[in-house]
Design a protein around this motif. Sequence first.
Motif, mmCIF file in Angstrom:
data_model
loop_
_atom_site.group_PDB
_atom_site.id
_atom_site.type_symbol
_atom_site.label_atom_id
_atom_site.label_comp_id
_atom_site.label_asym_id
_atom_site.label_seq_id
_atom_site.Cartn_x
_atom_site.Cartn_y
_atom_site.Cartn_z
ATOM 1 N N GLY A 1 -5.700 6.594 -7.101
ATOM 2 C CA GLY A 1 -6.339 8.003 -7.308
ATOM 3 C C GLY A 1 -6.878 8.781 -6.284
ATOM 4 N N ASN B 1 0.545 4.704 -9.086
ATOM 5 C CA ASN B 1 -0.319 3.770 -9.967
ATOM 6 C C ASN B 1 -0.450 4.096 -11.023
ATOM 7 O OD1 ASN B 1 -1.750 0.911 -11.151
ATOM 8 N ND2 ASN B 1 -3.535 2.482 -11.231
ATOM 9 N N ASP C 1 -3.204 2.397 -14.922
ATOM 10 C CA ASP C 1 -4.935 2.474 -15.462
ATOM 11 C C ASP C 1 -4.774 4.224 -16.451
ATOM 12 O OD1 ASP C 1 -4.416 4.432 -13.315
ATOM 13 O OD2 ASP C 1 -6.165 3.848 -12.576
ATOM 14 N N ASP D 1 -4.360 8.345 -12.600
ATOM 15 C CA ASP D 1 -4.081 8.188 -10.150
ATOM 16 C C ASP D 1 -3.087 9.511 -10.315
ATOM 17 O OD1 ASP D 1 -6.024 6.268 -10.621
ATOM 18 O OD2 ASP D 1 -4.662 5.000 -10.153
ATOM 19 N N SER E 1 -5.698 -0.338 -7.555
ATOM 20 C CA SER E 1 -4.628 0.675 -7.735
ATOM 21 C C SER E 1 -3.333 0.217 -6.884
ATOM 22 C CB SER E 1 -5.005 1.366 -6.713
ATOM 23 O OG SER E 1 -6.419 2.421 -7.381
HETATM 24 CA CA CA Z 1 -6.714 4.253 -10.474
#
Ligand code: CA
Length: 316
Positions: A13, A36, A39, A51, A202
């Motif tokens: 992110g 990624n 998440d 992200d 990540s």
């Molecule tokens: Ca993240």
Amino acid sequence: MSSNGQVVLLAGGVGGARLAHGLQAHLGPGLTVIVNTADDVERHGLLVSPDHDTVMYTLAGIDNREWGWGLAGETFAAADMLGRYGEETWFRLGDRDLATHIVRTARLRRGDRPTVIARDLQRSLGVAATILPMSDAPVRTEVRTDDGWLAFQDYFVRLHQEPTVHEVRFQGIEDASATPEVEAAIQAAEAIVIAPSNPFVSIRPILDVAGVAAAVQGARARRVPVVAVSGIIGGAALKGPADRMLVSLGHEASALGVARQYVGLIDLFVLDRIDAALEAPIQALGMRTLVTDTIMAGDPGRARLAGEILQPALDR
Ligand code: CA
Ligand code: GDP
């Protein structure tokens, strides 16, 4: 810079978005960000891809610089109303942000691929670069704490990253493979950059998607430089739990601890001036080093760091 400047960035992110923004300033559509998606989380029946959306909003220039997350001019009327209905609101979604998740979820239900949906969202916002989800298959990070396994956003947002993380796993990773778009981008890359993103939650999920690490190794075999940037500066993360995770997962909270995560994968490691004393031990891992100012302050700072990375990476 050489020929057509095709560069791939692996990113989470915030740290990923900052470097992506600097790289986009140099490369425009030559930049592909592989982001990624482990998440990702479902809230209020909607698929949220934090992200991806952080990178997208940042590259579109509509991110909220004051807060360091979310959208500029964001309001929370819908979140307040959800609260009145008794919904859990610890993952507070802004009004503008909600529109992104509504479109994404509606199109997923119609059967569109996550990669295609993401590209259409980016085009609508006028993003010059390409942002590719690491896979079209759902992958979900879980962390083991003293209270057992937790879904990533429970740990990250609801519990404010306070529990100690003893182990990380990626549910669904066995069934996830690189998309044709991800494979083609790595194939075409003249340089591959690993953002200063969290190495464990990540970057690792991206590398664990079947086909991604192999494609990066294939690129290296063709002498395509692979570069990583330390997100740990002076032993600390600028934001988030990467420093504490390094320690609780049995490593050292330093740029050296980060570099060790990428042994055998990268050729060049970028570390901050403040960590210059770690240059020799990092080189001993079998990688070259670039010591510079790695804090990306504002647009000029992002573009400066990106330019400094591209120079040794592309001028071979
Ligand atoms: Ca993240
Ligand atoms: P998240 O997915 O939003 O948690 O963010 P990432 O995993 O992409 O990035 C988090 C990491 O980025 C943290 O470890 C930060 O230290 C790092 N980071 C954020 N801004 C900067 C910066 O300006 N320079 C460097 N070197 N690292 C940064």
